[in-house]
Design an enzyme around this catalytic site. Structure first.
Site, short mmCIF file in Angstrom:
data_model
loop_
_atom_site.label_atom_id
_atom_site.label_comp_id
_atom_site.label_asym_id
_atom_site.label_seq_id
_atom_site.Cartn_x
_atom_site.Cartn_y
_atom_site.Cartn_z
N SER A 246 7.06 3.72 4.31
CA SER A 246 6.35 3.42 3.07
C SER A 246 6.04 1.93 3.05
O SER A 246 6.71 1.14 3.71
CB SER A 246 7.21 3.76 1.86
OG SER A 246 8.27 2.83 1.79
N LYS A 247 5.02 1.60 2.28
CA LYS A 247 4.63 0.19 2.21
C LYS A 247 5.76 -0.63 1.59
O LYS A 247 5.99 -1.76 1.96
CB LYS A 247 3.35 0.06 1.39
CG LYS A 247 2.77 -1.33 1.48
CD LYS A 247 1.41 -1.39 0.87
CE LYS A 247 0.97 -2.81 0.68
NZ LYS A 247 -0.23 -2.90 -0.13
N ARG A 248 6.45 0.01 0.64
CA ARG A 248 7.50 -0.73 -0.05
C ARG A 248 8.58 -1.18 0.94
O ARG A 248 9.02 -2.30 0.92
CB ARG A 248 8.11 0.12 -1.16
CG ARG A 248 8.97 -0.68 -2.09
CD ARG A 248 8.97 -0.12 -3.48
NE ARG A 248 8.84 1.34 -3.45
CZ ARG A 248 9.74 2.17 -3.95
NH1 ARG A 248 10.80 1.71 -4.53
NH2 ARG A 248 9.55 3.46 -3.90
N GLY A 251 6.15 -2.64 4.51
CA GLY A 251 5.09 -3.65 4.36
C GLY A 251 3.75 -3.17 4.89
O GLY A 251 3.54 -1.98 5.17
#
Ligand code: GLU
Length: 493
Positions: A246-248, A251
């Protein structure tokens, strides 16, 4: 046989991530291979979380990757009325019913089941209501949800998933699920099926996380008398610690945008992503578009989750090393003519572009790009380690500086002498440059390698690259001599 029709239905609640791109790629490949159609459908019914930016980002990402669709974008939100009407049609045909149970009632029943250590399932209280009671509650405006009525009797839903094989779920294990909320909005499970029926979808290729929905969705198809599409659920892509990407937590590196902005070639990313979860029948790893369309088959989809071997610690580039090596492969082997405009973009962005690269210095530009790309991984390398070819303002990698310059006390004097020899040549040719370098090394009683490595470090700032004398020709006599002289007089500054 009827037309093969697939869809890519992203929820526009964020960026296009590599998992979503992979889904799009598989659907696209399948559609292309079977001369079918790919439909782009934006599933934007989660109004709170869907954004215009996200839609634009998804479309931009697909365009950049070269994933073309034949219909759409359609918007799920344009069809909400139809989703609700379908729920009412299901009520009318006895496949769904209104449930007036309050949240509190349901919660109390759930608690009681938990205390008794029984699995909770809605007990169909409202299915027992007679028409009179229903009419009374409707007249009172009592809030209700619409529940799908799972068939009674000992049956089950059975389907053949193209990846996971035969899947069977007993009707008794499926609760009468909600298809319309008490605020009147349809649930995704229903909307998705209604849209797939309208879009005449024949094949659903989606993430394994959708597998839990499939039996309930099949019940909806059957209740509506619509043909059930083929399903293929894809394994997921996880990080090296087996966590969902995930981007969280990871990144930008998991977004398609990141690769676009960091010197990736779109087809290299497609080629990398397709191998995350699919294997060809042979050990081929690099595919042209046509080869990939030919080779792609659902039989090659892996059941096991794939790992995106992303490493935060690689100072060169933070991504899966395989993504980088596939990109390097394309960068180094593609027709150089196709690469020039891409390098031009990078140079323009860094203010290093010179119009002569398209006129008098066209050959030079083409040959130089061809020469230096052999060690590069991304387009950014042309303005990173390749900067010295296009500018006098370039960085020195500290490692070769230490090894090839600082270590030798007399190196600046020697390279000054070499600059003089180069300057004295009637013609600065590869052969002559090499001859005088070796001659000087002999005279000084040192290995030619010392002058060669020192010169490379001074004129390019790098430890490695193409053969030094080719490098010197590309940089050109004048610049080489000036750089060596400057170094011998002032050192690196
Ligand atoms: N909108 C869903 C998602 O983005 C699509 C699921 C499906 O393919 O049915 O996860």
């Amino acid at each position: 046989m009827s037309e093969v029709r697939l869809r890519f239905p992203p929820s526009p609640t964020g960026y296009l991530h590599i998992g979503g791109a992979r889904t799009a790629i598989y659907n696209w490949l399948y559609a292309r291979k079977h001369n079918g159609k790919l439909i782009l459908r934006i599933e934007d019914t989660d109004v709170e979380r869907s954004t215009k930016e996200s839609i634009a980002g998804i479309i931009d990402g697909l365009n950049w990757l070269g994933i073309t669709w034949d219909e759409g974008p359609y918007y799920q939100s344009d069809h909400v009325r139809e989703h609700i009407d379908t729920a009412h049609e299901l009520i009318a045909t006895g496949h769904a019913y209104k449930c007036f149970c309050t949240k509190e009632d349901l919660e109390a029943k759930r608690q009681a089941a938990m205390t008794a250590k029984m699995t909770y399932q809605y007990d169909r209280t409202c299915l027992q209501l007679d028409q009179e009671e229903i009419t009374r509650k409707e007249a009172d405006n009592s809030p209700y949800v619409v529940r799908f009525k799972v068939p009674e009797g000992g049956g089950s839903v059975v389907f053949e998933d193209k990846v996971y094989g035969r899947i069977e779920k007993s009707h008794k294990d499926i609760e009468d699920f909600v298809i319309v909320r008490s605020n009147g909005t349809p649930l995704y499970l229903l909307s998705n099926v209604v849209d797939d029926i309208r879009d005449r979808i024949t094949h659903v290729i989606r993430g394994q996380d959708g597998l839990g929905n499939t039996p309930r969705q099949i019940l909806i198809y059957e209740a509506l008398g619509a043909p059930v599409p083929e399903f293929a659920h894809m394994s997921l892509t996880l990080d090296p610690k087996k966590a969902k990407i995930s981007k969280r937590s990871h990144g930008e590196v998991v977004t398609v945008q990141f690769y676009k902005e960091n010197g990736f070639l779109p087809w290299a990313l497609v080629n990398f992503l397709v191998l995350l979860g699919w294997s060809p029948a042979t050990d081929q790893e690099i595919f042209t578009r046509e080869e990939l369309i030919q080779a792609f088959a659902l039989e090659g989809m892996n059941k096991a989750n794939s790992i995106f071997n992303y490493t935060k610690d690689d100072p060169k580039f933070i991504t899966d090393p395989k993504a980088l090596s596939i990109n390097a492969h394309y960068l180094r082997t593609m027709p150089v003519a196709d690469l020039l405009s891409l390098v031009k973009k990078e140079l323009l962005a860094e203010n290093l572009w010179d119009n002569s690269y398209e006129s008098d210095k066209k050959n030079w530009f083409c040959n130089t790009v061809d020469l230096i790309r052999s060690r590069f991984h991304t387009l950014k390398d042309f303005v990173g380690p390749g900067r010295a070819y296009f500018s006098d303002d370039y960085e020195f990698d500290p490692q070769p500086v230490k090894k090839n310059l600082t270590k030798h006390k007399k190196i600046s004097e020697w390279l000054g002498l070499l600059a003089d020899r180069f300057a004295g040549l009637p013609e600065f040719s590869k052969e002559e440059a090499e001859r005088v370098t070796r001659e000087l090394a002999d005279e000084l009683g040192i290995k030619a390698g010392i002058l060669i490595n020192g010169t490379r470090t001074v004129v390019t700032g790098q430890a490695a690259g193409a053969g030094l004398f080719d490098v010197l020709m590309a940089i050109g006599g004048e610049r080489v001599i000036a750089r060596l002289k400057k170094y011998s007089q002032e050192g690196l500054n």
